[in-house]
Scaffold this motif. Structure first.
Motif, PDB file in Angstrom:
ATOM      1  N   ARG A 336       0.825  -1.210   0.000  1.00 18.43           N
ATOM      2  CA  ARG A 336       0.000   0.000   0.000  1.00 18.43           C
ATOM      3  C   ARG A 336       0.859   1.261   0.000  1.00 18.43           C
ATOM      4  O   ARG A 336       0.547   2.247  -0.670  1.00 18.43           O
ATOM      5  CB  ARG A 336      -0.926   0.020   1.223  1.00 18.43           C
ATOM      6  N   LEU A 340       1.363   4.331  -2.737  1.00 25.84           N
ATOM      7  CA  LEU A 340       1.378   5.748  -2.373  1.00 25.84           C
ATOM      8  C   LEU A 340       2.616   6.431  -2.947  1.00 25.84           C
ATOM      9  O   LEU A 340       2.547   7.581  -3.398  1.00 25.84           O
ATOM     10  CB  LEU A 340       1.369   5.857  -0.847  1.00 25.84           C
ATOM     11  N   ASP A 413      -4.792   0.207   6.324  1.00 28.39           N
ATOM     12  CA  ASP A 413      -5.552   1.060   5.404  1.00 28.39           C
ATOM     13  C   ASP A 413      -5.766   2.448   6.008  1.00 28.39           C
ATOM     14  O   ASP A 413      -5.614   3.471   5.319  1.00 28.39           O
ATOM     15  CB  ASP A 413      -6.906   0.420   5.092  1.00 28.39           C
ATOM     16  N   LEU A 414      -6.117   2.479   7.292  1.00 28.09           N
ATOM     17  CA  LEU A 414      -6.352   3.761   7.950  1.00 28.09           C
ATOM     18  C   LEU A 414      -5.082   4.594   7.983  1.00 28.09           C
ATOM     19  O   LEU A 414      -5.109   5.810   7.734  1.00 28.09           O
ATOM     20  CB  LEU A 414      -6.870   3.511   9.371  1.00 28.09           C
ATOM     21  N   GLU A 417      -4.327   5.841   4.324  1.00 29.81           N
ATOM     22  CA  GLU A 417      -5.277   6.879   3.897  1.00 29.81           C
ATOM     23  C   GLU A 417      -4.944   8.218   4.546  1.00 29.81           C
ATOM     24  O   GLU A 417      -5.007   9.276   3.889  1.00 29.81           O
ATOM     25  CB  GLU A 417      -6.701   6.439   4.244  1.00 29.81           C
ATOM     26  N   ASN A 418      -4.612   8.204   5.808  1.00 28.86           N
ATOM     27  CA  ASN A 418      -4.273   9.452   6.493  1.00 28.86           C
ATOM     28  C   ASN A 418      -2.926  10.001   6.037  1.00 28.86           C
ATOM     29  O   ASN A 418      -2.758  11.219   5.925  1.00 28.86           O
ATOM     30  CB  ASN A 418      -4.290   9.234   8.001  1.00 28.86           C
ATOM     31  N   ASP A 420      -1.731   9.600   3.043  1.00 25.19           N
ATOM     32  CA  ASP A 420      -2.040  10.162   1.729  1.00 25.19           C
ATOM     33  C   ASP A 420      -2.602  11.573   1.874  1.00 25.19           C
ATOM     34  O   ASP A 420      -2.173  12.515   1.176  1.00 25.19           O
ATOM     35  CB  ASP A 420      -3.047   9.251   1.030  1.00 25.19           C
ATOM     36  N   GLN A 421      -3.513  11.766   2.807  1.00 22.58           N
ATOM     37  CA  GLN A 421      -4.106  13.086   3.014  1.00 22.58           C
ATOM     38  C   GLN A 421      -3.071  14.090   3.524  1.00 22.58           C
ATOM     39  O   GLN A 421      -3.074  15.263   3.125  1.00 22.58           O
ATOM     40  CB  GLN A 421      -5.271  12.979   4.005  1.00 22.58           C
TER      41      GLN A 421
END
Length: 431
Positions: A336, A340, A413-414, A417-418, A420-421
């Motif tokens: 993952r 990214l 995943d969490l 995702e964070n 990435d943000q």
């Protein structure tokens, strides 16, 4: 509690801490965070907000694991005393722990902290080799005693002019032979010792080079360096405080990824899930010589409660399949993060083993400038998003991801995702 009240409470606590504990301590994050309880991979602040812990390896099998808590509670209610009396629990633990090592590692001595364990390893190495010189990597961290601070350049303390420590570059992956390059640096350090009349005692490395920036691959690259130090009469000391207890996902110990058998192995608080137990495992011939020349005891190292905690941790690792979990979830997380990397130019490299991963940040690609400022920004931005990581490396530009071993794919995943943000917020790619 309102956000304003929470801010005031935090300021008051920081002021109280500074007044009582003094200025030498450091806190994480620009906006320090207070935690009042933990469970699994989660930490909770006073308002009940939960934070994803992707950093704390000390709670190796998860915060407040019920099996470990029950073992500590049960033993504490019966007896806790020092190790100069006979007690069966420490022997049971020693048997279970030594069973995870190669047969050549036959003894274990217990301490309360990893620093004490590493300090003991230095004493054994000096006694058994007659040497005083130690080689460490140039951003290593091995502990806080006076002897180990000199061998922990990541603390930023200048070495004395009479130091018998020699620093070498960490083994960065290289197409032309990571292992041979690292061994060459070891030979250079040994040559310098010889020129200065210093006899080598040992090579001390964290087997995943975590403070240097996380260097795990290729498996086996450590062997030439170990052969080099042994040829010079020194010992190989594997510091397993961070990579040990299944964290790398393929073996119980980081050194096993390199198909090596150390002379001495040191361990720290992950062995008790945060309870203050640590230890040093050793070849029996070394401790026979050390014991003949020295007397050693550690008043509460290996006490009954600590030993009970250690047994419980080994049981959880086994029954919950946490080494396999570190392998599978770690591989998922690496994949993952590499996805990214394809989206964010700032990510120059993603590397690691199991649930120990480094994400290197550079401006301008792999050969670019270390992005230390951005690393600190991302750590603080993730804290604001209630995700906890840290940084490593001499430039502070490697995101250090090292969660409890119960971390799952949903937590990965969490985290991604964070992250990435946070990277988008730095305007590295169009939103």
């Amino acid at each position: 509690m309102s956000a304003e009240d929470e801010t005031v409470s935090t300021r008051e606590m920081i002021a109280r801490r500074q007044r009582l504990l003094g200025p030498a301590y450091r806190l994480f994050y620009e906006q320090p965070v207070q935690f009042v309880r933990g469970e699994g991979v989660w930490l909770y602040d006073p308002a009940g907000h939960r934070y994803l812990d992707a950093y704390n390896n000390v709670a190796s099998v998860g915060h407040c694991h019920p099996h470990v808590v029950e073992a500590i509670t049960r033993q504490a209610a019966v007896l806790n005393t020092h190790t100069r009396y006979l007690h069966e629990t420490v022997l049971d633990y020693a048997e279970k722990l030594l069973a995870t090592f190669p047969a050549e590692i036959g003894h274990v001595m217990f301490t309360c902290t990893g620093s004490e364990a590493n300090d003991l390893a230095l004493r054994v190495a000096r006694t058994c080799t007659g040497g005083t010189g130690f080689i460490v990597t140039d951003n290593a961290y091995h502990g806080v005693t006076s002897a180990l601070a000199e061998l922990s350049p990541s603390l930023g303390l200048p070495a004395s002019k009479d130091s018998h420590a020699r620093l070498v570059p960490a083994p960065h992956p290289a197409s032309d032979g990571t292992g041979e390059i690292f061994a060459r640096h070891i030979r250079d350090a040994l040559d310098d010792m010889e020129k200065n009349g210093i006899r080598p005692a040992g090579l001390l490395v964290d087997t995943i080079f975590s403070s240097d920036g996380v260097f795990a691959d290729p498996p086996g690259f450590l062997r030439p360096a170990v052969e080099t130090i042994r040829a010079a009469g020194g010992l190989f000391i594997a510091d397993e405080v961070q990579p040990g207890f299944g964290r790398t996902g393929s073996h119980m110990w980081g050194f096993a990824r390199h198909n090596l058998i150390p002379d001495l192995v040191t361990m720290g608080k992950p062995m008790g899930n945060g309870h203050p137990i640590a230890g040093m495992a050793a070849r029996p011939d070394l401790l026979a010589e050390f014991g003949a020349r020295s007397r050693y005891f550690n008043t509460f190292g290996g006490n009954p409660v600590s030993a009970a905690a250690g047994i419980a941790v080994l049981e959880v690792i086994d029954t919950e399949g946490l080494i396999e979990n570190a392998r599978s979830v770690g591989a998922y997380l690496l994949d993952r993060l590499r996805q990214l990397q394809a989206r964010h130019e700032l990510i120059a490299d993603v590397r690691g083993a199991g649930l120990f991963i480094g994400v290197e940040l550079r401006r301008g690609g792999a050969a670019g400038t270390p992005a230390a400022g951005e690393g600190a920004q991302i750590v603080n931005m993730l804290r604001e998003r209630r995700v906890l990581i840290s940084v490593a490396g001499s430039h502070g530009n490697v995101l250090k991801i090292r969660p409890p071993l119960v971390f799952g794919t949903e937590h990965a995943d969490l985290l991604v995702e964070n992250l990435d943000q946070a990277l988008l917020a730095l305007n590295q790619v169009p939103a």
